[in-house]
Design an enzyme around this catalytic site. Structure first.
Site, short mmCIF file in Angstrom:
data_model
loop_
_atom_site.label_atom_id
_atom_site.label_comp_id
_atom_site.label_asym_id
_atom_site.label_seq_id
_atom_site.Cartn_x
_atom_site.Cartn_y
_atom_site.Cartn_z
N SER A 137 1.06 -1.21 -0.02
CA SER A 137 0.48 0.12 0.31
C SER A 137 0.80 1.01 0.22
CB SER A 137 -1.26 -0.31 1.51
OG SER A 137 -1.96 -1.06 0.62
N LYS A 140 0.43 3.16 -3.25
CA LYS A 140 -0.73 4.86 -2.66
C LYS A 140 -0.08 6.53 -2.78
CE LYS A 140 -4.51 2.13 -0.94
NZ LYS A 140 -4.27 0.46 -0.01
N SER A 315 -5.90 3.29 3.72
CA SER A 315 -5.75 2.99 2.86
C SER A 315 -6.49 1.96 2.25
CB SER A 315 -4.76 2.12 3.57
OG SER A 315 -3.67 1.44 3.24
#
Length: 479
Positions: A137, A140, A315
């Site tokens: 993640s 991102k 997230s």
């Protein structure tokens, strides 16, 4: 799936955590100080070298709800949640401390590490920093930087209704917004309060003089690709994310109160049916708006700054992918995964990032086939600091206080309020953990860092704890 995604402070999770008894007092203190965070002014100063320094100053809020005697107001300055920075602070000698810290047996996989000075851009330490690894993640952050760089913080995603092919029809034209609600209350409203289908239906009825159409045509032609990015396992579409579509209500969740709720297999058609019900239309059909069709109404998502805050802090895989595809639409002219990859590539190249070995299949990091390096992350953030994308630093969770770092740093309490970063974890395959962001040294020097671990066998919790302790130790080192 990102295990760190469970730490969602505002939206219910399917796997809530219970705080251990020794941490309850600290948790209460965190909640109190979290309220203080809203009363801090964060001023970003970009240095000539392209770095940044955060200067934190306390401000007061008049919203006390009670009358206060003049001599008692304003109240005492609150304790700062974020560590301040000092442009004159000395550079730490990280080569003296990091080799030992990164030799921690909990970090027994492939480890890519990079630390740089935020003010000058000088690289202070690297270990396998050019090794491409799955970032989970932390990807991102790339999506956020690309969105801010090309769309800007005030950009809003439109959803439009135009006249249909017959007088008794309208066309719902999807624009890529997954955060729509039915009536103004939905999954994303705590962070990104955007448009509702009811608002859109009311505008259409007003434009039509109160007459409801018989048919709503759904136009999803803006999105021309598969519902999942390459490498994303089919099982992930049920919970970790959902089938991608250019229009959704609550991100396509069947239960708008749960992060990992089951998703509708065709969220765009569900949204169109909900819109038709509000409008009073009898049928819904798939169609395409005629070129030049007159616009009846348009509504917009929350600003990009709010969307980025939402998917960075919680997230959210689906929302980050939707934002990445929206950036692709603006930059490359099409909403496809390949166009998204091209937009990410051009963004990082423009910021001076070494692109060797980098691979972008999605904007969320859910695909295990994505590849980033720790060096690429630090180079990107250094470049972003001197660009329109500098807003990304304000979105990063604060250790011990917000987002997916709210319940982290329990064994490294000194790092609370000092480290800011985006977490990342994949459970399929196992052994993928990352942490990318900034920290402030005890002397006040602002650093940018990235840690990526692949193939570790000690378990996610152990690796996350080790990364928390490493970044905290760097912030405390007298070196």
């Amino acid at each position: 799936m990102s295990l760190s995604d469970n730490a969602d402070p505002k939206v219910a999770s399917s796997t809530p955590h219970a705080a251990p008894a020794p941490q309850q007092a600290r948790a209460r203190r965190r909640r109190a100080l979290t309220r203080v965070l809203a009363a801090l002014a964060i001023v970003v100063t970009v240095a000539a070298a392209g770095g940044l320094v955060w200067q934190i100053s306390a401000v007061t809020s008049p919203r006390t709800g009670t009358l206060t005697a003049p001599e008692a107001y304003p109240p005492a300055s609150p304790a700062p949640v974020l560590a301040g920075s000092d442009a004159d602070a000395p550079l730490p000698d990280l080569a003296a401390v990091l080799p030992g810290l990164l030799a921690d047996p909990r970090l027994n996989g492939n480890l890519s590490a990079s630390f740089a000075d935020a003010l000058t851009g000088e690289v202070l330490f690297e270990q396998e920093s050019t090794t491409p690894l799955a970032p989970a993640s932390s990807m991102k952050v790339v999506t956020a930087v690309a969105a801010f760089q090309h769309l800007g913080a005030e950009y809003r995603i439109p959803t439009t209704v135009v006249e249909g092919p017959a007088e008794d029809s309208v066309v719902l034209v999807a624009g890529g917004d997954p955060t729509l609600t039915v009536d103004g209350e939905g999954y994303y409203t705590p962070y990104a309060d955007g448009a509702s289908l009811k608002e859109l239906a009311d505008l259409v009825l007003e434009a039509r003089g109160g007459t409801a159409p018989a048919t709503v045509y759904l136009d999803t032609s803006v999105f021309t690709d598969t519902v999942a990015a390459s490498g994303v396992l089919p099982g992930e579409l049920a919970t970790s994310t959902g089938p991608m579509a250019p229009i959704m209500v609550d991100g396509g969740r069947m239960n708008k109160t749960e992060k990992y709720a089951e998703h509708y297999p065709d969220p765009a058609m569900v949204a169109a049916q909900q819109f038709a019900d509000l409008l009073g239309a009898a049928t819904v059909e798939v169609g395409t708006a005629a070129e030049g069709a007159a616009e009846l109404a348009v509504v917009h998502s929350a600003p990009m700054s709010a969307l980025v805050d939402s998917f960075i802090l919680t997230s959210d895989n689906l929302l980050s992918d939707a934002v990445a595809l929206q950036t692709a639409l603006v930059v490359e002219g099409e909403m496809t995964w390949a166009a998204m990859s091209a937009a990410h590539t051009s963004t990082l190249e423009s910021l001076g990032v070494d692109m060797a070995g980098l691979v972008f299949h999605d904007g969320s990091g859910l695909s295990p086939d994505d590849r980033m390096t720790a060096q690429a992350f630090t180079q990107m953030l250094l470049g972003a600091a001197g660009s329109q994308a500098s807003s990304v630093f304000e979105s990063l969770p604060v250790a011990g206080y917000s987002g997916t770092l709210e319940d982290r740093f329990g064994t490294a309490e000194e790092g609370e309020g000092v480290v800011r970063g985006k977490t990342g974890t994949l459970t399929q395959p196992t052994g993928v953990t990352s942490l990318t962001g900034t920290l402030t040294t005890a002397d006040g020097r602002q650093l940018i860092f990235s840690l990526i671990s692949n193939g570790h066998t000690t378990g996610t919790d152990a690796v996350e704890t080790a990364m928390d302790e490493v970044t905290t130790a760097v912030s405390l080192c007298d070196c």
